[in-house]
Design an enzyme around this catalytic site. Structure first.
Site, PDB file in Angstrom:
ATOM      1  N   GLY A   1      -7.426   0.959  -2.266  1.00 32.34           N
ATOM      2  CA  GLY A   1      -7.666  -0.442  -2.672  1.00 32.34           C
ATOM      3  C   GLY A   1      -7.649  -1.256  -1.307  1.00 32.34           C
ATOM      4  O   GLY A   1      -7.565  -2.487  -1.411  1.00 32.34           O
TER       5      GLY A   1
ATOM      6  N   ILE B   1       5.812   2.390   5.371  1.00 32.31           N
ATOM      7  CA  ILE B   1       5.968   1.083   5.741  1.00 32.31           C
ATOM      8  C   ILE B   1       6.069   0.239   4.825  1.00 32.31           C
ATOM      9  O   ILE B   1       7.236  -0.812   4.796  1.00 32.31           O
ATOM     10  CB  ILE B   1       4.742   0.566   6.830  1.00 32.31           C
ATOM     11  CG1 ILE B   1       4.739   1.332   7.930  1.00 32.31           C
ATOM     12  CG2 ILE B   1       4.633  -1.016   6.740  1.00 32.31           C
ATOM     13  CD1 ILE B   1       3.675   1.161   8.906  1.00 32.31           C
TER      14      ILE B   1
ATOM     15  N   GLU C   1      -2.067  -2.588  -6.187  1.00 29.86           N
ATOM     16  CA  GLU C   1      -2.677  -1.247  -6.823  1.00 29.86           C
ATOM     17  C   GLU C   1      -1.321  -0.511  -7.339  1.00 29.86           C
ATOM     18  O   GLU C   1      -1.491   0.375  -8.282  1.00 29.86           O
ATOM     19  CB  GLU C   1      -3.697  -0.517  -5.778  1.00 29.86           C
ATOM     20  CG  GLU C   1      -3.968   0.803  -6.086  1.00 29.86           C
ATOM     21  CD  GLU C   1      -4.688   1.311  -5.079  1.00 29.86           C
ATOM     22  OE1 GLU C   1      -5.752   0.790  -4.532  1.00 29.86           O
ATOM     23  OE2 GLU C   1      -4.647   2.519  -4.662  1.00 29.86           O
TER      24      GLU C   1
ATOM     25  N   GLY D   1       0.705  -1.477  -0.008  1.00 31.86           N
ATOM     26  CA  GLY D   1       0.261   0.104  -0.090  1.00 31.86           C
ATOM     27  C   GLY D   1       0.827   1.241   0.181  1.00 31.86           C
ATOM     28  O   GLY D   1       2.013   1.174  -0.289  1.00 31.86           O
ATOM     29  N   ILE D   2       0.185   2.394   0.538  1.00 32.70           N
ATOM     30  CA  ILE D   2       0.635   3.879   0.381  1.00 32.70           C
ATOM     31  C   ILE D   2       1.424   3.889   1.868  1.00 32.70           C
ATOM     32  O   ILE D   2       0.817   3.748   2.845  1.00 32.70           O
ATOM     33  CB  ILE D   2      -0.260   4.564   0.035  1.00 32.70           C
ATOM     34  CG1 ILE D   2       0.404   6.041  -0.475  1.00 32.70           C
ATOM     35  CG2 ILE D   2      -1.484   4.747   0.823  1.00 32.70           C
ATOM     36  CD1 ILE D   2      -0.707   6.662  -1.549  1.00 32.70           C
ATOM     37  N   GLY D   3       2.349   4.672   1.850  1.00 33.57           N
ATOM     38  CA  GLY D   3       3.279   5.306   3.113  1.00 33.57           C
ATOM     39  C   GLY D   3       4.305   4.682   3.301  1.00 33.57           C
ATOM     40  O   GLY D   3       4.933   4.080   2.367  1.00 33.57           O
TER      41      GLY D   3
END
Ligand code: COA
Length: 440
Positions: free
Chosen positions: A337, A220, A239, A216-218
């Site tokens: 997502g 981590i 995604e 995902g985003i960020g």
């Protein structure tokens, strides 16, 4: 068909002229992330007085959001399908709106008239010898919007990488073309701190060889990728990707060899990162950039065996409800997502859904594991979907656990300095329970 070169020449205009073709009382979709065409958006903002009631929609932006300025109200108004740093304040001040959507469902909304798109502003590469331009770094919901919009306007940018997958649009499908070689916006990943590194190691302990990953985003996801150097035969169905995948690809660890669909390919809806990432994907047949209604479809995701989704979150309550997008009532980002990948991982044989976060926020002053959410907080992932929650202190597997067990497991991965107050809240809710037998 008329020679595409003639078509191209006949549709070349200046940015100021191109944006005169956007009608009043319309909705305009702006290309996603690094696909945003700055020359066209700037022209709209420069000429904002010529518009009445034009709504601008997009997901993540890596640019400023000048169209949120107070003087543009009544002319231009932003309606975010995801909120980013440059428009968060405008949404909080009611100078802009937010519409909750799953990213993967947006193309259907565009097609079925739930969110009709009148005009679309995109970035494309120059055409190839057959007259096809590539949307490059971001196909996601942007390409599907071009298939339904009444007016398609493209900034032709030689800095945009040409990607494989379903990323192409023919010159004949573009109404107005504006040539402008603006630099692509980049997103540099910062150094991985101690907390993120510990989270990365905990996540890595859940990832088996042969898994297919969504990231995902960020901050981590990059930390997780850095902890995967001893793994084998990983795949990507995600995604998005950022820079973190390149080193593992170059070492042969990400090779897609065990993928059950799109074998051998890194499959994404968009990517954003440094120039190194843009160079990596340029003309690289191992990377397929595809529409998001395919990439984020839980039934498609679930066809991958050992699908592991890794997303970040802001807070988790004792019941295992997850907030990844709001600070109380204020919208911070969006769902993107996240839930589609959690559900896709559930459908995948051997799949796992990981939600990871540092145990504290605001320089260690707030626990992100809380007994209850503040009123107005958004639940991004419902407790019935939550699987693994990971912090720097460990892993809580909440699937199939009672509410009481969940609270205990979550306190176990909270920051120790908040244990006393979290146990006090636990006891207030569930009473003393020395005799309670946990089956976890
Ligand atoms: N209360 C108050 N502030 C909080 C907080 C909380 N519970 N949790 C985080 N914050 C603060 C942090 O301290 C940080 O502030 P700082 O920058 O001043 O230190 C800021 O909010 C951002 O938090 P952080 O955890 O660093 O965010 P991130 O950049 O890693 O992004 C999400 C995390 C959850 C916002 C992001 O992953 C997201 O938007 N997810 C939803 C969409 C999604 O998962 N899509 C997946 C498919 S791409």
């Amino acid at each position: 068909m008329e020679n595409w070169k003639t078509v191209y020449q006949s549709r070349l205009v200046t940015a100021d002229e191109a944006v005169t073709h956007i009608p009043n009382n319309s909705r305009v979709l702006i290309g996603h992330a690094a696909n945003q065409p700055p020359a066209l958006v700037e022209a709209m903002c420069r000429n904002y007085r010529q518009y009445e009631n034009v709504e601008l929609v997009h997901w993540v932006t890596l640019f400023g959001s000048e169209y949120c300025a107070p003087e543009m109200q009544g002319h231009l108004r932003f309606n975010g399908l995801f909120i980013s740093g440059s428009n968060r304040k405008a949404v909080a001040q009611n100078l802009a709106d937010f519409t909750p959507t799953y990213f993967g469902q947006c193309p259907r909304y565009f097609r079925d008239g739930t969110l009709p798109i009148d005009a679309v502003l995109i970035s494309v590469t120059p055409p190839d010898e057959h007259g096809f331009c590539s949307l490059g770094v971001s196909v996601g919901g942007t390409l599907p919007a071009t298939q339904v919009a009444k007016v398609v306007i493209a900034q032709v940018n030689r800095n945009l990488p040409r990607t494989y997958g379903d990323s192409h649009i023919h010159v004949s499908k573009i109404d107005y073309l504006v040539e402008a070689d603006t630099p692509l916006p980049t997103m540099e990943s910062g150094p991985v701190g101690e907390v993120e590194a510990a989270i990365g190691r905990n996540c890595a302990s859940l990832i088996e060889d042969g898994s297919t990953l969504q990231l995902g985003i960020g901050s981590i996801p990059d930390a997780v990728l850095k902890s995967l150097t001893d793994k084998k035969d990983l795949g990507i169905h995600s995604e998005m990707i950022a820079d973190g995948v390149i080193d593992l690809y170059e070492k042969g660890i990400i090779n897609g060899a065990k993928k059950t669909i799109h074998k051998g390919k890194i499959v994404v809806a968009f990517l954003m990162g440094s120039q190194r990432l843009y160079d990596f994907v340029h003309n690289n047949p191992d990377v397929e950039v595809l529409p998001v209604d395919h990439v984020n479809d839980p039934w498609v995701i679930g066809q991958n065996r050992k699908m592991v989704s890794i997303n970040s979150c802001l807070q988790v309550d004792f019941n295992g409800q997850v907030n990844s997008e709001s600070m109380g009532i204020q919208q911070f980002s969006g769902v993107g997502g996240q839930l589609d990948y959690i559900r896709g991982s559930f459908l995948s044989p051997g799949g796992k859904a990981i939600l990871a976060m540092p145990s504290t926020a605001k320089k260690g002053t707030l626990s992100r594991i809380v007994p209850v959410f503040e009123a107005g907080t958004t639940v991004t992932t419902p407790r019935t979907d939550t699987h693994y929650i990971v912090t720097e202190y460990g892993i809580a597997n909440l699937r199939g656990k009672s509410l009481r067990e969940r609270a205990k497991l979550l306190i176990g991965i909270a920051h120790p300095k908040f244990h006393e107050e979290l146990w006090a809240a636990y006891k207030e809710r569930y009473g003393e329970d020395e005799n309670f037998l946990s089956h976890s």
